[in-house]
Enzyme design. Structure first.
Site, mmCIF file in Angstrom:
data_model
loop_
_atom_site.group_PDB
_atom_site.id
_atom_site.type_symbol
_atom_site.label_atom_id
_atom_site.label_comp_id
_atom_site.label_asym_id
_atom_site.label_seq_id
_atom_site.Cartn_x
_atom_site.Cartn_y
_atom_site.Cartn_z
ATOM 1 N N GLY A 103 4.689 2.237 -16.466
ATOM 2 C CA GLY A 103 5.060 0.816 -16.518
ATOM 3 C C GLY A 103 3.920 -0.123 -16.150
ATOM 4 C CG ASP A 117 9.073 7.885 -0.480
ATOM 5 O OD1 ASP A 117 9.010 6.636 -0.513
ATOM 6 O OD2 ASP A 117 10.142 8.503 -0.303
ATOM 7 C CG ASN A 156 3.396 -1.783 -9.605
ATOM 8 O OD1 ASN A 156 3.751 -2.757 -10.270
ATOM 9 N ND2 ASN A 156 3.689 -0.527 -9.956
ATOM 10 C CE1 TYR A 169 13.304 -5.645 -8.497
ATOM 11 C CE2 TYR A 169 13.631 -7.870 -9.334
ATOM 12 C CZ TYR A 169 12.877 -6.716 -9.271
ATOM 13 O OH TYR A 169 11.689 -6.642 -9.967
ATOM 14 C CB ILE A 226 7.357 -6.863 -17.925
ATOM 15 C CG1 ILE A 226 6.921 -8.091 -17.089
ATOM 16 C CG2 ILE A 226 6.169 -6.186 -18.589
ATOM 17 C CD1 ILE A 226 6.266 -9.209 -17.847
ATOM 18 C CB THR A 286 8.806 -1.560 -17.684
ATOM 19 O OG1 THR A 286 9.804 -2.143 -16.841
ATOM 20 C CG2 THR A 286 7.560 -2.422 -17.686
HETATM 21 N N1 LIG Z 1 9.530 -4.898 -15.569
HETATM 22 C C1 LIG Z 1 9.783 -6.147 -15.195
HETATM 23 O O1 LIG Z 1 10.321 -6.953 -15.955
HETATM 24 C C2 LIG Z 1 9.409 -6.619 -13.828
HETATM 25 C C3 LIG Z 1 9.565 -7.975 -13.545
HETATM 26 C C4 LIG Z 1 9.220 -8.446 -12.293
HETATM 27 C C5 LIG Z 1 8.737 -7.597 -11.347
HETATM 28 N N2 LIG Z 1 8.600 -6.267 -11.623
HETATM 29 C C6 LIG Z 1 8.082 -5.402 -10.586
HETATM 30 O O2 LIG Z 1 6.951 -4.706 -11.071
HETATM 31 C C7 LIG Z 1 6.851 -3.450 -10.408
HETATM 32 C C8 LIG Z 1 6.748 -2.335 -11.429
HETATM 33 O O3 LIG Z 1 7.917 -2.334 -12.211
HETATM 34 P P1 LIG Z 1 8.053 -1.591 -13.632
HETATM 35 O O4 LIG Z 1 8.854 -2.481 -14.490
HETATM 36 O O5 LIG Z 1 6.733 -1.101 -14.080
HETATM 37 O O6 LIG Z 1 9.012 -0.382 -13.202
HETATM 38 P P2 LIG Z 1 8.932 1.196 -13.494
HETATM 39 O O7 LIG Z 1 10.243 1.730 -13.047
HETATM 40 O O8 LIG Z 1 8.480 1.450 -14.877
HETATM 41 O O9 LIG Z 1 7.777 1.675 -12.507
HETATM 42 C C9 LIG Z 1 7.950 1.666 -11.110
HETATM 43 C C10 LIG Z 1 7.192 2.828 -10.532
HETATM 44 O O10 LIG Z 1 7.415 2.807 -9.108
HETATM 45 C C11 LIG Z 1 7.607 4.147 -8.711
HETATM 46 N N3 LIG Z 1 8.363 4.231 -7.465
HETATM 47 C C12 LIG Z 1 9.679 3.959 -7.274
HETATM 48 N N4 LIG Z 1 10.026 4.245 -6.014
HETATM 49 C C13 LIG Z 1 8.911 4.703 -5.380
HETATM 50 C C14 LIG Z 1 8.626 5.158 -4.074
HETATM 51 N N5 LIG Z 1 9.592 5.222 -3.112
HETATM 52 N N6 LIG Z 1 7.379 5.535 -3.767
HETATM 53 C C15 LIG Z 1 6.415 5.492 -4.718
HETATM 54 N N7 LIG Z 1 6.609 5.095 -5.981
HETATM 55 C C16 LIG Z 1 7.850 4.692 -6.313
HETATM 56 C C17 LIG Z 1 8.352 4.790 -9.859
HETATM 57 O O11 LIG Z 1 8.251 6.207 -9.807
HETATM 58 C C18 LIG Z 1 7.675 4.184 -11.061
HETATM 59 O O12 LIG Z 1 6.608 4.949 -11.521
HETATM 60 C C19 LIG Z 1 8.089 -3.342 -9.518
HETATM 61 O O13 LIG Z 1 7.780 -3.754 -8.203
HETATM 62 C C20 LIG Z 1 9.046 -4.330 -10.151
HETATM 63 O O14 LIG Z 1 10.006 -4.799 -9.248
HETATM 64 C C21 LIG Z 1 8.935 -5.754 -12.853
#
Ligand SMILES: NC(=O)c1ccc[n+]([C@@H]2O[C@H](COP(=O)([O-])OP(=O)(O)OC[C@H]3O[C@@H](n4cnc5c(N)ncnc54)[C@H](O)[C@@H]3O)[C@@H](O)[C@H]2O)c1
Length: 266
Positions: free
Chosen positions: A31, A77, A104, A168, A203, A205
């Site tokens: 992601g 983790d 992230n 969230y 985004i 993902t």
């Molecule tokens: N996708 C969106 O629209 C969006 C919008 C705003 C904010 N975000 C933020 O961006 C960041 C990435 O989101 P994404 O959309 O790429 O999500 P995603 O689920 O594709 O990736 C998140 C990653 O975090 C890892 N993760 C989860 N729990 C974990 C833990 N306890 N320890 C270590 N790693 C852990 C997961 O294994 C995964 O690889 C997040 O913080 C999310 O809240 C995403």
């Protein structure tokens, strides 16, 4: 004969923006996190990719190595305090220091104030907020003497409320103000550490796909209608913002928040 105008820049003056820097990116296996790892590496940074997802993490690092990047994967983790000591230690041992930390890793568990369970609330807080506290604290300790940049990935959901994301919303709002508190402290203490937050909108993902599957059917369509740019964002469009905050180009920015949302909050 007038001499030709000097070139705007000479090829030898070209620099990649993060040459010689070492970065740690949590949740980097897929992601937005994976895009951030690649974007930082493209600008010359050595990257420590961390995640709970071992297979995807090792695969990304392998791909980055093939493309000539110095990078390594550490399974982490983010909610475990002791893991942070190991991650910072690995960055120091392998690459000689820590200059950039991107908090992230995150999760989104939909519900409403009536349906969200306490277990989901606590899990969300542990990963999205407690871990950003632990990471920022570890990052400040590691960067105190030489300086650096910490970038915390919040969300537009940390600035406005959604009926479907109470935990969230609360966790990402917490990240926004935690970032400001830590930034003020570091600036006043005279550390050359800048700490900023990034607030992506929608985004495309896996996280968004999984969350949308649990929300009312027309939610995605209605959301798209509210985005002035009429599309969801790409992971690279968040990653380029992180590169800017990681680089010296943002040297006068700390405690600030960058919104990357196609105009949604506007
Ligand atoms: N996708 C969106 O629209 C969006 C919008 C705003 C904010 N975000 C933020 O961006 C960041 C990435 O989101 P994404 O959309 O790429 O999500 P995603 O689920 O594709 O990736 C998140 C990653 O975090 C890892 N993760 C989860 N729990 C974990 C833990 N306890 N320890 C270590 N790693 C852990 C997961 O294994 C995964 O690889 C997040 O913080 C999310 O809240 C995403």
């Amino acid at each position: 004969m007038p001499s030709p105008a000097p070139p705007f820049f000479r090829k030898r003056d070209l620099q990649v923006r993060l040459d010689g820097k070492t970065a740690v990116v949590t949740g980097g296996a897929r992601g937005i996190g994976a895009a951030i790892c690649v974007a930082l590496a493209r600008e010359g940074a050595k990257v420590v990719v961390t995640d709970v997802r071992e297979t995807e993490g090792f695969a990304l690092v392998e791909q980055m190595r093939v493309n000539g990047t110095q990078s390594l994967f550490v399974q982490q983790d983010v909610t475990l305090e002791e893991g942070w000591i190991e991650v910072c230690g690995r960055a120091l041992d392998a690459f000689g220091g820590l200059d950039i930390l991107v908090n992230n890793a995150g999760i989104a568990l939909p519900g409403t104030i009536e349906t969200q369970s306490l277990a989901d609330w606590r899990r969300t807080m542990a990963i999205n907020l407690d871990a950003v506290f632990l990471g920022t604290q570890a990052g400040v300790r590691a960067m105190r003497s030489k300086g650096g940049s910490i970038i915390n990935i919040s969300s537009i959901e940390g600035m406005i409320g959604s009926a479907y994301l109470p935990a969230y919303n609360a966790s990402k709002g917490g990240v926004r103000l935690l970032t400001k508190s830590a930034a003020i402290h570091c600036a006043r203490a005279g550390y050359r550490i800048r700490i900023n937050s990034v607030h992506p909108g929608y985004i495309g993902t896996q996280m968004v796909q999984d969350a949308l599957a649990l929300l009312p059917e027309d939610f995605a369509g209605r959301t798209l209608e509210r985005i002035p740019m009429q599309r969801f964002g790409a992971v690279e469009e968040v990653a380029s913002t992180v590169v800017f905050l990681a680089s010296d180009e943002s040297s006068y920015m700390t405690g600030s928040e960058l919104v990357v949302d196609g105009g949604l909050l506007a």
